[in-house]
Write a protein that holds these residues in place. Structure first.
Motif, mmCIF file in Angstrom:
data_model
loop_
_atom_site.group_PDB
_atom_site.id
_atom_site.type_symbol
_atom_site.label_atom_id
_atom_site.label_comp_id
_atom_site.label_asym_id
_atom_site.label_seq_id
_atom_site.Cartn_x
_atom_site.Cartn_y
_atom_site.Cartn_z
ATOM 1 N N GLN A 1 5.535 11.883 -10.310
ATOM 2 C CA GLN A 1 4.235 11.262 -10.075
ATOM 3 C C GLN A 1 4.150 10.563 -8.723
ATOM 4 O O GLN A 1 3.080 10.427 -8.161
ATOM 5 C CB GLN A 1 3.910 10.284 -11.186
ATOM 6 N N SER A 2 5.287 10.100 -8.204
ATOM 7 C CA SER A 2 5.230 9.354 -6.947
ATOM 8 C C SER A 2 6.600 9.359 -6.289
ATOM 9 O O SER A 2 7.607 9.681 -6.923
ATOM 10 C CB SER A 2 4.814 7.906 -7.216
ATOM 11 N N THR A 3 6.609 8.986 -5.028
ATOM 12 C CA THR A 3 7.886 8.835 -4.330
ATOM 13 C C THR A 3 8.731 7.771 -5.019
ATOM 14 O O THR A 3 9.947 7.909 -5.149
ATOM 15 C CB THR A 3 7.622 8.460 -2.863
ATOM 16 N N THR A 4 8.070 6.726 -5.480
ATOM 17 C CA THR A 4 8.811 5.656 -6.151
ATOM 18 C C THR A 4 9.553 6.190 -7.376
ATOM 19 O O THR A 4 10.732 5.867 -7.592
ATOM 20 C CB THR A 4 7.838 4.535 -6.562
ATOM 21 N N ALA B 1 9.890 -0.299 -0.250
ATOM 22 C CA ALA B 1 10.374 -0.965 -1.461
ATOM 23 C C ALA B 1 10.794 0.038 -2.538
ATOM 24 O O ALA B 1 11.655 -0.259 -3.370
ATOM 25 C CB ALA B 1 9.300 -1.895 -2.012
ATOM 26 N N SER B 2 10.194 1.228 -2.529
ATOM 27 C CA SER B 2 10.543 2.198 -3.567
ATOM 28 C C SER B 2 12.043 2.469 -3.558
ATOM 29 O O SER B 2 12.696 2.417 -4.606
ATOM 30 C CB SER B 2 9.758 3.490 -3.355
ATOM 31 N N PHE B 3 12.603 2.719 -2.398
ATOM 32 C CA PHE B 3 14.037 2.997 -2.319
ATOM 33 C C PHE B 3 14.863 1.714 -2.293
ATOM 34 O O PHE B 3 15.917 1.635 -2.904
ATOM 35 C CB PHE B 3 14.340 3.869 -1.087
ATOM 36 N N HIS C 1 12.623 8.333 6.753
ATOM 37 C CA HIS C 1 12.486 9.226 7.915
ATOM 38 C C HIS C 1 11.597 8.584 8.970
ATOM 39 O O HIS C 1 11.866 8.682 10.160
ATOM 40 C CB HIS C 1 11.935 10.584 7.462
ATOM 41 N N ALA C 2 10.546 7.924 8.502
ATOM 42 C CA ALA C 2 9.740 7.154 9.456
ATOM 43 C C ALA C 2 9.186 5.956 8.706
ATOM 44 O O ALA C 2 8.844 6.057 7.525
ATOM 45 C CB ALA C 2 8.607 7.996 10.024
ATOM 46 N N SER C 3 9.117 4.837 9.401
ATOM 47 C CA SER C 3 8.679 3.604 8.740
ATOM 48 C C SER C 3 7.168 3.540 8.622
ATOM 49 O O SER C 3 6.449 3.780 9.600
ATOM 50 C CB SER C 3 9.168 2.389 9.528
ATOM 51 N N ASN C 4 6.697 3.193 7.448
ATOM 52 C CA ASN C 4 5.263 3.017 7.245
ATOM 53 C C ASN C 4 4.788 1.679 7.801
ATOM 54 O O ASN C 4 3.624 1.366 7.715
ATOM 55 C CB ASN C 4 4.943 3.099 5.745
ATOM 56 N N ILE C 5 5.706 0.882 8.357
ATOM 57 C CA ILE C 5 5.300 -0.398 8.947
ATOM 58 C C ILE C 5 5.400 -0.344 10.469
ATOM 59 O O ILE C 5 4.433 -0.608 11.173
ATOM 60 C CB ILE C 5 6.162 -1.548 8.384
ATOM 61 N N ALA D 1 16.478 11.281 1.677
ATOM 62 C CA ALA D 1 15.534 10.920 2.736
ATOM 63 C C ALA D 1 14.161 10.648 2.139
ATOM 64 O O ALA D 1 13.699 11.374 1.263
ATOM 65 C CB ALA D 1 15.451 12.047 3.757
ATOM 66 N N ASP D 2 13.527 9.574 2.621
ATOM 67 C CA ASP D 2 12.172 9.235 2.207
ATOM 68 C C ASP D 2 11.224 9.709 3.297
ATOM 69 O O ASP D 2 11.143 9.114 4.370
ATOM 70 C CB ASP D 2 12.071 7.712 2.018
ATOM 71 N N GLY D 3 10.521 10.801 2.991
ATOM 72 C CA GLY D 3 9.610 11.364 3.984
ATOM 73 C C GLY D 3 8.159 11.011 3.737
ATOM 74 O O GLY D 3 7.264 11.619 4.315
ATOM 75 N N ALA E 1 2.370 13.565 -2.080
ATOM 76 C CA ALA E 1 1.322 14.516 -1.691
ATOM 77 C C ALA E 1 0.091 13.810 -1.108
ATOM 78 O O ALA E 1 -0.545 14.312 -0.193
ATOM 79 C CB ALA E 1 0.928 15.363 -2.891
ATOM 80 N N TYR E 2 -0.217 12.610 -1.634
ATOM 81 C CA TYR E 2 -1.447 11.955 -1.151
ATOM 82 C C TYR E 2 -1.328 11.486 0.285
ATOM 83 O O TYR E 2 -2.319 11.163 0.927
ATOM 84 C CB TYR E 2 -1.845 10.782 -2.059
ATOM 85 N N LYS E 3 -0.105 11.442 0.793
ATOM 86 C CA LYS E 3 0.053 11.044 2.190
ATOM 87 C C LYS E 3 -0.149 12.231 3.119
ATOM 88 O O LYS E 3 -0.146 12.084 4.325
ATOM 89 C CB LYS E 3 1.472 10.478 2.406
ATOM 90 N N ILE E 4 -0.228 13.422 2.546
ATOM 91 C CA ILE E 4 -0.426 14.590 3.389
ATOM 92 C C ILE E 4 -1.569 15.427 2.845
ATOM 93 O O ILE E 4 -1.412 16.578 2.480
ATOM 94 C CB ILE E 4 0.899 15.358 3.639
HETATM 95 C C1 LIG Z 1 7.669 5.259 3.570
HETATM 96 C C2 LIG Z 1 7.158 5.201 2.165
HETATM 97 N N1 LIG Z 1 7.988 5.459 1.149
HETATM 98 C C3 LIG Z 1 7.569 5.428 -0.140
HETATM 99 C C4 LIG Z 1 6.276 5.140 -0.451
HETATM 100 C C5 LIG Z 1 5.881 5.073 -1.902
HETATM 101 O O1 LIG Z 1 5.155 6.195 -2.278
HETATM 102 P P1 LIG Z 1 4.518 6.316 -3.721
HETATM 103 O O2 LIG Z 1 3.302 5.469 -3.733
HETATM 104 O O3 LIG Z 1 4.210 7.758 -3.883
HETATM 105 O O4 LIG Z 1 5.534 5.888 -4.703
HETATM 106 C C6 LIG Z 1 5.366 4.858 0.571
HETATM 107 C C7 LIG Z 1 3.978 4.480 0.251
HETATM 108 O O5 LIG Z 1 3.309 3.822 0.987
HETATM 109 C C8 LIG Z 1 5.824 4.903 1.905
HETATM 110 O O6 LIG Z 1 4.996 4.650 2.926
#
Ligand SMILES: Cc1ncc(COP(=O)(O)O)c(C=O)c1O
Lengths: 427, 679
Positions: A99-102, A129-131, A178-182, A207-209, A232-235
Motif C-alpha cells: 500500500q505504501s513505501t512505509t 521516517a518510514s525507514f 536515493h534522494a531526500s524529500n527535504i 533503497a528508498d526511491g 506510485a503516487y509520487k510518480i
Molecule cells: C523519501 C520518501 N520516502 C518514503 C516516503 C513514504 O511514502 P509512503 O507515503 O508511500 O509510505 C516518502 C513520502 O513522502 C518520501 O518522500
C-alpha cells in the motif's frame, strides 16, 4: 553520477503537450489557477492513469478464473509488474506491491532482521521516517542495534563513506534514501552499495526511491541494491500503491505469506488490479515522452523510459538553475540575504529539484500561507513525526520546501520567485 | 558578557558548567572541593576553566552558585553560637518539638538537640493573642537582663520568636530595636520575617536555624566576593535556593535558611528543562551521588513543592522543591548487620577514604566496588579524570568482608550489595510516587549523578517505570540546572478562613500584597518595574484537620469553586477519596514571584564522528558473566538504538543497559532506555 546533468528545457511545442496529459496541471478544483510546486509531496496524476484505473478497476471478477474478464484482470496485473521491472531496470524476479513505501519499509526490514541473534540495522539522518522509524522500532523489538549515519550538512546529502563506516559483519540491513524529500540531496547508490558490499557482503541494502523515482532513471540491478522501493503516487499514478523489486536472497527471507505460495511471492491477498494498470499507464506515458525527446527513438520500453528520464532531468536542471539564480531580472532564491538554503547550492552537483529554505524571522507556516495567497503551492516540513530527525540533523526546526517536476514551467518558477521577492520586500 | 557559569559545590568535587548564552556552547570542569573554604575551589575552578577555554573574566555575565555551607553547618553542627529569645513559658518549645515520635516502636527514641543550647534559650514577658491583640506588653527590663547575659555569653547571633508574631510582629520588632542597641554587631533574626505562619514550633525552629547558619553563610559569601574580586571575576554571585530559584548573595546572606536544601534543587530545575525539551510531562528525577540519593517528582510539567520539611530532624518551614533524600550512593558501604543480613549504606566511604578500588585507603566494600567487581564499571576508565580502579583490591574486600561470611561467591555478594542499595533507592522513589498517589508507570525516570546511570535501568524495572532517561551530561546535570534557574522569591502567610466565606477580591488583595513584598526582595522594585510573573498558591485543609494540601490558583479573577474542585482532586489523588460536602479552610496564602530573564538555551548535542563501539567486556548479568559491548556515549548519533546488554561510557558516568532493554539516542542526545516486549 559525477557528470553534471545537462540543462535543457522542453521545447515550446513539447511543454504544453506534457502538461496537457496531467490532471489539474494549471489549476485546482477549489482555488483555480496556481503553480503547483509541492511535487515532493505527491506528483500530479496522469489523465491516462485515471482512465486505466477506471477501466481495469471496473472489471468484474478476480484474476485466475476461467473467463475473459478475469483473464484481462490477470493480464493487467502481470503487465503492471513487468512495467515496474522495466521502470526500475530490475530483472522480472520478485516485484512486491504494497500500500505504501512505509509498509514496504517495515516488511523488508523485518525480513532482514527476523531470526537474527543480535546485529545491527544501519540507516541515516537523511532517511524518511518510514525507514528511519522502521529500523528503530524493529531494532528495539528484535534486539538489534540501529546505527544512524550522519547526513552531510553542507550538501544536504549522504556520503557513501558515512554509511560504509557503520556497517560490519553483523549488519543485517542498510537503508539508503536515493534522494531526500527535504533537501533534495541525491545519494550515489552504486557507491554506497559497493562500499557496503566490500565490508558487509551479507547486509541487505534497501533503497528508498520514493522521492527520486519521478526525477531520474533508476537502475536497480546495476547499482547493486537488494531492494528498491517507491510510491506510485509520487510518480503520476494513484495513491495506495508502492512497488519494490527484491533481490533473490532478500525475497527468500522469511516473510508473511500464505503457506502454499511460492517462496518469492510477497503480495498479500487480492491487490487492486487498477493500481497495476495505472502504473502501466505511467510507463506508457514515459515511453511517449522518450519518443518525443530522443532521436532516434529507442525501440524498447526500457530504452524509451531511459530517454524520458534523461529529458526530465535536463528540463528540471534548467528549472533549478532558474530557481536558484533567477532570470529576466528576477532575483533567484540564493540572491536573498534573509534566505538560507539548507543543502547543496550547486544544482548540478548531486541534487534534485527539491529545495528546503528558511527565511530569517519568518515562521514557515506563515510563509506557506503567503505563497498560497500568491498562487504558489508550497509546503513546510516541521519537526513532526516525518521530518523531526532530519531537521534536527540540519540544525533547524522547520523549513519551507519548494519542489519541481518536469511538467513545471519557467513561468511557474518565476511565479515563485516573484512571490518571494514581494514577501521579502521591505514594507 | 556572554558566559554564565554554574558552580555546584559537592562533598568530593566542585562541578562547574559554563554556557555561552549567544551560541549555546557548553563547557565543564571539575575540581576537588576545599571543605575548609569552598570558595577556594570555586575561584580556582572558574579561573582554570577560563584559562583552559580562553574565556576572559570580563566575558562572564553571571556566576550561579549552589552552596552547601549552610547545610553543612547544620549537619556538622558547626553553626554560629546563637541564642533564642521567646515568650515567657515557652522556653522548651525548641526542645520538646512535636508530639509525634520519629520512630514509633523505639522506647528510647531521642529527639535531635536544637541548634540553640538550652542555656541560651531565654524567656521574656510578653504575650500577643491569636487575634493580634496585646495581652502582656513586652517587658523591656527583662529583655535588658537577657541582653546582659547574652553579651557575657558572647553570642554571634540572636533569634527572636514570640507567640503569634505572624499576626502582630510589634513585639519582635521592638525586641530587635532593643537588641540592636544592647548588642551592636550581633545579627538579629525575627521569626515573623523568616516565615509568617502559624505553628510556633516550626516558626521558631526555622528562625533558630536561620540564626544558626546566617553568620557562617554571610562570612562565607563576604569572603567569596572578596576572592572573586581579587581574581578579577564578577563579584556578585547568585545563590541557589531550596525553592529552585536563585537569589543575590545579599539576600542569601540574610535568609540563609532558604539555601539549606538547595543542593539537589539544581537537578530538579535541569529535569524541568529536560521534560520541556522532550515533551514529557511526568518525570522522576533521581540524583545518585557518592553518599546520597535525591528523588523528586515532576508531574504535569511542574515540580512538587513543599513548605514543610526538616533537616536532621529539625523542622524547617521554607518553600522548597520537594526532594526526598536517602543515604545511598556510590560510596555506600556494604555490611552485615547483627542479624546476618547484607546491608548497603547509609554509611558512606565518602571522598576520603572512598571506595576500596580508589586506592586511597578504603577498606570497606562499597557500591562502586561492587559495580567494578561485576564488570559494570571499567577498571581503566576516564572516570573522574582518568582514574584507574583497583579491581583486585575491590574483589578482595568484597570477598573478605562479605562473601566469605555469607557463604557466597564474590560476584554474588557484589550483586547483593547492588540489589540492597537498589531496594533502598526504590523505596525512596515509591515514597514520592506510590505513597503520594502517583503511578510510577506514568513517569519516566531521569537519572543522573556520577553513579546514577549504572542503576537507572534496574530502578525503573523495580518500580514499574516505562523508561529511563540519561541526560547528556549526568555528572554535571545539577550544575547545569543552576544555569537554568531564575530569580525567585516567595512570601507566604497564614490566613485562617473558611473557603466558602472568603471574598475573592480580598484574597486577591492578599496575594498582591505578598507578591509585592517578594518582588521588593527580588529587586523587581515595589512598583514591579522589572518584569516578573507571580504564581499564586493556597494551602487548604478540611476544617478540623491539621495537614494541608497546596493548590495552584491561576492568574486572573479567582474562582473559589475551582479552587475547591482542585483541592478535592488533590485529596482524591493522594488519599483515594474526598468529602465533597465538607467545608474547606484556607490556611496559608502563598505568592511566588519570578523575575523574567532571557532563558538559557539548551546546548545542541553534537556527537563526535567516530565509531561508537569501543570494545566488549564481561559483565555479570542474570547470574553469569555475559560478553557485553561497550559504546562511547559521545559517538552516538541521535537515532542510534543499542540493544542490551550494553555498557555506554562517558567521562562522567557509565550507563548499564540490561539484556532485555534497548537504549535509543533522542534528538537532544539523551539516552532513553526501554524494555522490549519479552518473547
Ligand atoms: C523519501 C520518501 N520516502 C518514503 C516516503 C513514504 O511514502 P509512503 O507515503 O508511500 O509510505 C516518502 C513520502 O513522502 C518520501 O518522500
Amino acid at each position: 553520477m559525477s557528470d553534471p546533468a545537462p540543462e535543457k528545457l522542453f521545447s515550446p511545442a513539447l511543454q504544453p503537450a506534457v502538461r496537457e496529459r496531467f490532471l489539474h496541471a494549471d489549476g485546482d478544483p477549489f482555488t483555480g489557477p496556481r503553480a503547483y510546486l509541492e511535487n515532493a509531496g505527491g506528483g500530479l496524476t496522469l489523465k491516462a492513469v485515471f482512465a486505466a484505473d477506471q477501466r481495469v478497476g471496473a472489471l468484474p471478477d478476480n484474476a485466475g478464473r476461467d473467463n475473459p474478464a478475469s483473464r484481462e484482470v490477470g493480464r493487467a496485473i502481470q503487465a503492471g509488474r513487468a512495467d515496474v521491472a522495466t521502470f526500475l531496470g530490475a530483472p522480472a524476479g520478485t516485484i512486491l506491491s504494497e500500500q505504501s513505501t512505509t509498509a514496504c519499509a517495515f516488511r523488508l526490514l523485518e525480513a532482514a532482521a527476523l531470526g537474527r541473534r543480535g546485529g545491527n540495522l544501519v540507516c541515516s539522518q537523511l532517511d524518511h521516517a518510514s525507514f528511519y522509524d522502521a529500523a528503530g522500532i524493529l531494532a528495539a523489538r528484535h534486539g538489534l542495534e540501529r546505527r544512524v549515519a550522519p547526513l552531510n550538512r553542507a550538501t544536504g546529502a549522504l556520503d557513501p563513506d558515512a554509511v560504509a563506516a557503520l556497517v560490519d559483519a553483523d549488519t543485517a540491513a542498510v537503508t539508503v534514501i536515493h534522494a531526500s524529500n527535504i533537501t533534495g540531496g541525491r545519494t550515489d547508490l552504486a557507491a554506497v552499495a559497493a562500499r557496503v558490499r566490500a565490508r558487509a557482503p551479507q547486509a541487505m541494502i534497501i533503497a528508498d526511491g520514493a522521492q527520486h523515482a519521478q526525477h531520474g532513471l533508476v537502475d536497480a540491478a546495476g547499482c547493486g541494491v537488494d531492494a528498491y522501493v517507491f510510491s506510485a503516487y509520487k510518480i503520476f499514478s494513484k495513491p495506495g500503491f508502492a512497488f519494490a523489486c527484491l533481490s533473490e536472497r532478500l525475497a527468500a527471507r522469511p516473510h508473511a505469506q500464505l503457506a502454499g505460495k511460492a517462496a518469492a511471492d510477497w503480495d498479500l491477498g487480492t491487490r487492486d488490479p487498477g493500481g497495476f494498470a495505472a502504473f502501466s499507464a505511467v510507463v506508457d506515458y514515459l515511453c511517449w515522452l522518450g519518443a518525443q525527446t530522443a532521436a532516434p527513438a529507442p525501440a524498447d520500453r526500457r530504452g524509451l523510459v531511459a530517454a524520458a528520464m534523461h529529458a526530465i532531468e535536463a528540463h528540471e536542471a534548467a528549472l533549478s538553475r532558474r530557481l536558484l539564480h533567477g532570470a529576466d531580472g528576477l532575483p533567484g532564491l540564493l540572491a536573498h540575504a534573509r534566505v538560507t538554503l539548507h543543502g547543496q547550492r550547486d544544482h548540478r552537483a548531486g541534487r534534485e529539484a527539491v529545495f528546503a529554505f528558511s527565511v530569517a524571522g519568518a515562521p514557515t507556516g506563515r510563509l506557506v500561507q503567503e505563497f498560497g495567497r500568491r498562487g504558489v503551492i508550497l509546503h513546510d516540513r516541521v519537526s513532526d513525526a516525518y521530518s523531526g530527525h532530519t531537521l534536527a540533523a540540519l540544525g533547524v526546526r522547520e523549513v519551507v520546501r519548494v519542489s519541481l517536476a518536469h511538467y513545471n514551467t519557467p513561468a511557474e518558477v518565476d511565479a515563485f520567485l516573484r512571490a518571494l521577492r514581494d514577501l521579502l520586500a521591505p514594507a | 558578557m556572554t558566559w554564565r557559569i554554574g558552580i555546584d559545590t559537592g562533598g568530593t568535587f566542585t562541578d562547574l558548567v559554563g554556557i555561552n548564552s549567544a551560541d549555546g556552547r557548553l563547557l565543564f570542569h571539575k575540581v576537588h572541593s576545599t571543605p575548609h573554604d569552598p570558595g577556594e575551589a570555586l575561584c580556582t575552578g572558574v579561573r582554570q576553566l577560563c584559562a583552559r577555554e580562553g574565556v576572559a573574566p570580563a566575558a562572564i555575565a553571571l556566576l550561579i552558585h549552589g552552596s552547601t555551607v549552610a547545610t553543612n553547618a547544620v549537619l556538622e553542627r558547626k553553626g554560629a553560637r546563637t541564642a533564642f529569645i521567646t515568650t515567657a513559658g515557652f522556653r522548651d518549645v525548641l526542645v520538646i518539638q512535636r508530639q509525634n515520635r520519629p520512630r514509633l516502636y523505639d522506647i528510647r527514641g531521642r529527639r535531635p538537640a536544637p541548634v540553640v543550647p538550652r542555656e541560651l534559650i531565654c524567656e521574656v514577658g510578653e504575650r500577643i493573642l491569636g487575634d493580634g491583640t496585646v495581652e502582656t506588653p513586652l517587658a523591656a527590663p527583662e529583655l535588658a537582663a537577657v541582653i546582659e547575659r547574652l553579651r557575657a555569653a558572647r553570642v554571634e547571633s540572636v533569634a527572636v520568636g514570640f507567640l503569634n508574631s505572624y499576626v502582630n510582629p510589634a513585639h519582635e520588632l521592638a525586641a530587635r530595636d532593643q537588641l540592636a542597641r544592647g548588642l551592636p554587631g550581633v545579627k538579629v533574626c525575627l521569626s515573623h520575617e523568616v516565615i509568617r505562619s502559624q505553628g510556633e514550633y516550626e516558626r521558631f525552629s526555622t528562625c533558630a536555624l536561620n540564626s544558626y547558619v546566617q553568620p557562617k553563610m554571610q562570612g562565607y559569601l563576604d569572603r567569596l566576593c572578596g576572592q572573586l574580586r581579587a581574581a578579577g571575576l564578577p563579584d556578585a554571585p547568585f545563590i541557589m535556593k531550596s525553592n529552585g530559584g536563585m537569589t543575590t548573595a545579599a539576600v542569601a546572606g540574610e535568609r540563609s535558611v532558604e539555601t539549606l536544601l538547595s543542593g539537589p534543587a539544581g537537578g530538579v530545575v535541569a529535569g524541568l528543562r529536560l521534560a520541556a525539551d522532550t515533551g514529557r510531562a511526568n518525570l522522576i528525577t533521581a540524583d545518585v551521588g557518592g553518599t546520597s540519593f535525591d528523588v523528586s517528582v515532576i508531574h504535569g510539567g511542574r515540580p512538587a513543592y513543599a513548605s514543610r520539611s526538616e533537616i536532621n530532624g529539625l523542622a524547617l518551614n521554607v518553600p522548597m522543591v520537594d526532594i526526598h533524600t536517602v543515604g545511598a550512593g556510590g560510596g555506600s558501604i556494604g555490611w552485615i548487620d547483627a542479624g546476618g543480613a547484607l546491608r548497603a549504606g547509609p554509611q558512606s566511604a565518602g571522598a576520603v577514604p572512598g571506595p576500596v578500588c580508589y586506592g586511597r585507603g578504603g577498606t570497606e566494600p562499597t557500591v562502586t566496588d561492587a559495580n567494578l567487581v561485576l564488570g559494570r564499571l571499567a577498571a581503566r576508565s576516564n572516570l573522574a579524570g582518568g582514574m584507574d580502579l583497583d579491581l583486585a583490591a575491590a574483589r578482595e574486600a568484597v570477598r573478605v568482608r562479605l562473601a566469605d561470611r555469607l557463604n557466597l561467591g564474590v560476584e554474588e555478594a557484589a550483586e547483593g550489595i547492588i540489589r540492597v542499595v537498589n531496594a533502598r533507592m526504590t523505596a525512596a522513589i515509591r515514597k514520592l510516587t506510590v505513597e503520594r498517589g502517583h503511578d510510577p508507570a506514568q513517569f519516566s525516570l531521569c537519572i543522573f549523578g556520577g553513579a546514577g546511570p549504572l542503576h537507572g535501568a534496574e530502578l525503573a524495572e523495580e518500580t514499574g517505570m516505562a523508561e529511563v532517561i540519561v541526560p547528556v551530561l549526568p555528572g554535571v546535570f545539577s550544575a547545569f540546572g543552576l544555569l537554568l534557574s531564575e530569580m525567585r522569591e516567595e512570601q507566604m502567610q497564614t490566613w485562617l478562613k473558611p473557603l466558602a466565606g472568603t471574598d475573592a477580591a480580598e484574597l486577591a488583595a492578599r496575594f498582591d500584597a505578598l507578591a509585592r513584598e517578594a518582588a521588593v526582595r527580588l529587586g523587581a522594585g515595589a512598583d514591579g518595574a522589572r518584569r516578573h510573573r507571580v504564581d499564586r498558591r493556597l494551602q487548604l485543609r478540611f476544617q478540623g484537620q491539621s495537614h494541608t494540601l497546596a493548590v495552584d490558583v491561576p492568574a486572573g479573577p479567582i474562582g473559589l469553586a475551582a479552587v475547591a474542585a482542585q483541592f478535592h482532586a488533590a485529596h482524591r489523588r493522594l488519599y483515594g477519596y474526598t468529602f465533597e460536602a465538607d467545608p474547606i479552610e484556607i490556611v496559608t496564602v502563598w505568592a511566588v514571584v519570578t523575575l523574567d530573564t532571557p532563558p538559557t538555551p539548551t546546548p545542541p548535542y553534537v556527537p563526535a564522528a567516530r565509531p561508537s563501539r569501543i570494545g566488549e567486556r564481561p559483565v555479570y548479568l542474570e547470574g553469569r558473566m555475559v560478553p557485553t559491548p561497550v559504546h562511547d556515549r559521545f559517538a552516538l548519533v541521535p537515532g542510534t538504538v543499542i540493544a542490551g546488554p550494553a555498557i555506554i561510557e562517558q567521562p562522567d558516568t557509565t550507563t548499564l543497559v540490561l539484556p532485555h532493554q534497548h537504549a535509543a539516542v533522542d534528538p537532544q542526545g539523551n539516552l532513553v532506555l526501554r524494555s522490549r516486549p519479552r518473547t
